[in-house]
Design a protein around this motif. Structure first.
Motif, mmCIF file in Angstrom:
data_model
loop_
_atom_site.group_PDB
_atom_site.id
_atom_site.type_symbol
_atom_site.label_atom_id
_atom_site.label_comp_id
_atom_site.label_asym_id
_atom_site.label_seq_id
_atom_site.Cartn_x
_atom_site.Cartn_y
_atom_site.Cartn_z
ATOM 1 N N LYS A 1 53.395 14.181 8.173
ATOM 2 C CA LYS A 1 52.030 14.717 8.261
ATOM 3 C C LYS A 1 51.806 15.835 7.242
ATOM 4 C CE LYS A 1 50.974 13.402 12.980
ATOM 5 N NZ LYS A 1 50.504 13.823 14.308
ATOM 6 N N GLU A 2 52.788 16.687 7.093
ATOM 7 C CA GLU A 2 52.697 17.787 6.124
ATOM 8 C C GLU A 2 52.611 17.247 4.695
ATOM 9 O OE1 GLU A 2 56.192 20.565 4.799
ATOM 10 O OE2 GLU A 2 55.370 21.329 6.685
ATOM 11 N N THR A 3 53.456 16.289 4.380
ATOM 12 C CA THR A 3 53.475 15.709 3.034
ATOM 13 C C THR A 3 52.194 14.931 2.759
ATOM 14 O OG1 THR A 3 55.888 15.549 3.120
ATOM 15 C CG2 THR A 3 54.763 14.212 1.455
ATOM 16 N N SER A 4 51.715 14.226 3.766
ATOM 17 C CA SER A 4 50.494 13.450 3.622
ATOM 18 C C SER A 4 49.312 14.346 3.248
ATOM 19 C CB SER A 4 50.203 12.694 4.913
ATOM 20 O OG SER A 4 49.041 11.930 4.783
ATOM 21 N N LEU A 5 49.224 15.506 3.882
ATOM 22 C CA LEU A 5 48.162 16.456 3.536
ATOM 23 C C LEU A 5 48.295 16.920 2.086
ATOM 24 C CD1 LEU A 5 47.809 18.652 6.752
ATOM 25 C CD2 LEU A 5 46.085 17.142 5.748
ATOM 26 N N ARG B 1 43.678 12.308 4.487
ATOM 27 C CA ARG B 1 43.104 12.854 5.708
ATOM 28 C C ARG B 1 44.052 12.630 6.886
ATOM 29 N NH1 ARG B 1 38.346 9.338 4.517
ATOM 30 N NH2 ARG B 1 39.088 8.314 6.370
ATOM 31 N N PRO B 2 44.028 13.524 7.874
ATOM 32 C CA PRO B 2 44.884 13.359 9.063
ATOM 33 C C PRO B 2 44.668 12.020 9.779
ATOM 34 C CG PRO B 2 44.000 15.580 9.004
ATOM 35 C CD PRO B 2 43.318 14.813 7.897
ATOM 36 N N GLU B 3 43.412 11.509 9.785
ATOM 37 C CA GLU B 3 43.154 10.221 10.443
ATOM 38 C C GLU B 3 43.950 9.102 9.770
ATOM 39 O OE1 GLU B 3 40.022 11.646 8.771
ATOM 40 O OE2 GLU B 3 40.295 13.111 10.358
ATOM 41 N N GLN C 1 47.378 -2.915 1.928
ATOM 42 C CA GLN C 1 46.195 -3.726 2.223
ATOM 43 C C GLN C 1 45.488 -3.225 3.474
ATOM 44 O OE1 GLN C 1 45.365 -5.729 -0.070
ATOM 45 N NE2 GLN C 1 43.665 -6.773 0.890
ATOM 46 N N LYS C 2 46.237 -2.905 4.523
ATOM 47 C CA LYS C 2 45.659 -2.428 5.770
ATOM 48 C C LYS C 2 44.988 -1.065 5.591
ATOM 49 C CE LYS C 2 48.504 -4.807 9.129
ATOM 50 N NZ LYS C 2 48.821 -4.742 10.537
ATOM 51 N N LEU C 3 45.479 -0.272 4.654
ATOM 52 C CA LEU C 3 44.956 1.081 4.479
ATOM 53 C C LEU C 3 43.759 1.152 3.538
ATOM 54 C CD1 LEU C 3 48.317 2.991 4.338
ATOM 55 C CD2 LEU C 3 46.712 2.851 6.227
ATOM 56 N N LYS C 4 43.457 0.052 2.875
ATOM 57 C CA LYS C 4 42.323 0.060 1.944
ATOM 58 C C LYS C 4 41.020 0.415 2.635
ATOM 59 C CE LYS C 4 43.959 -2.682 -1.821
ATOM 60 N NZ LYS C 4 43.704 -3.727 -2.756
ATOM 61 N N VAL C 5 40.911 0.192 3.941
ATOM 62 C CA VAL C 5 39.677 0.533 4.658
ATOM 63 C C VAL C 5 39.376 2.020 4.576
ATOM 64 C CG1 VAL C 5 39.847 -1.401 6.260
ATOM 65 C CG2 VAL C 5 40.835 0.790 6.885
ATOM 66 N N PHE C 6 40.402 2.842 4.391
ATOM 67 C CA PHE C 6 40.205 4.287 4.301
ATOM 68 C C PHE C 6 39.691 4.718 2.934
ATOM 69 C CE2 PHE C 6 43.024 4.014 7.905
ATOM 70 C CZ PHE C 6 42.521 4.987 8.762
ATOM 71 N N PHE C 7 39.703 3.799 1.968
ATOM 72 C CA PHE C 7 39.320 4.162 0.614
ATOM 73 C C PHE C 7 38.072 3.432 0.127
ATOM 74 C CE2 PHE C 7 43.818 4.941 1.061
ATOM 75 C CZ PHE C 7 43.869 6.262 0.711
ATOM 76 N N ASN C 8 37.397 2.731 1.031
ATOM 77 C CA ASN C 8 36.154 2.025 0.674
ATOM 78 C C ASN C 8 34.952 2.819 1.111
ATOM 79 O OD1 ASN C 8 37.496 -0.107 -0.493
ATOM 80 N ND2 ASN C 8 37.665 -1.214 1.439
#
Length: 134
Positions: A92-96, A101-103, A127-134
């Protein structure tokens, strides 16, 4: 991808392996695998493993490269079949720091946890995460 970024990814995986205070053989093998996939030789990987603190996280410019860093962390966490709180915190820390985003991070952790049974590949997760970037 810059060499310093590659070094920092391997160092991050070392920190992940040590987050739960145990570095298992599978975790070491994965660190070597990723290092070699990044084009590093054995000596470079061993040096990074001996001194991970000398290689702070270098944020890749491309979103896809940042997602790959996150994927490697998540995959590394799942290698031993245990999602330790320390490992989740590091992700979580690295992702930020990577600008996510935390979501997104929470969804990625959930997807990766489910992938243990499904053998989710890097491409499938992206592919599953592309929804967060559209």
């Amino acid at each position: 991808m810059k060499l310093t970024t590659k070094y920092s990814i391997v160092a991050l995986l070392v920190k992940m392996g040590l987050a739960d205070m145990t570095m298992q053989k599978k975790e070491l093998e994965y660190i070597y695998f990723v290092g070699q996939k990044l084009g590093l030789d054995i000596n470079e990987i061993m040096d990074i493993m001996d001194h991970p603190e000398q290689h702070p996280l270098q944020i890749p410019y491309e979103t896809t490269d940042r997602l790959v860093v996150l994927y490697h962390l998540l995959h590394h966490m799942n290698i031993d079949g245990d999602m330790a709180n320390e490992e989740i915190h590091l992700i979580k820390e690295t992702s930020l720091k990577l600008g996510f985003r935390p979501e997104l991070t929470n969804e990625v952790i959930l997807q990766m946890h489910q992938s243990v049974k499904q053998q989710l590949t890097e491409e499938m997760l992206l592919q599953k995460l592309k929804v967060f970037f559209n």
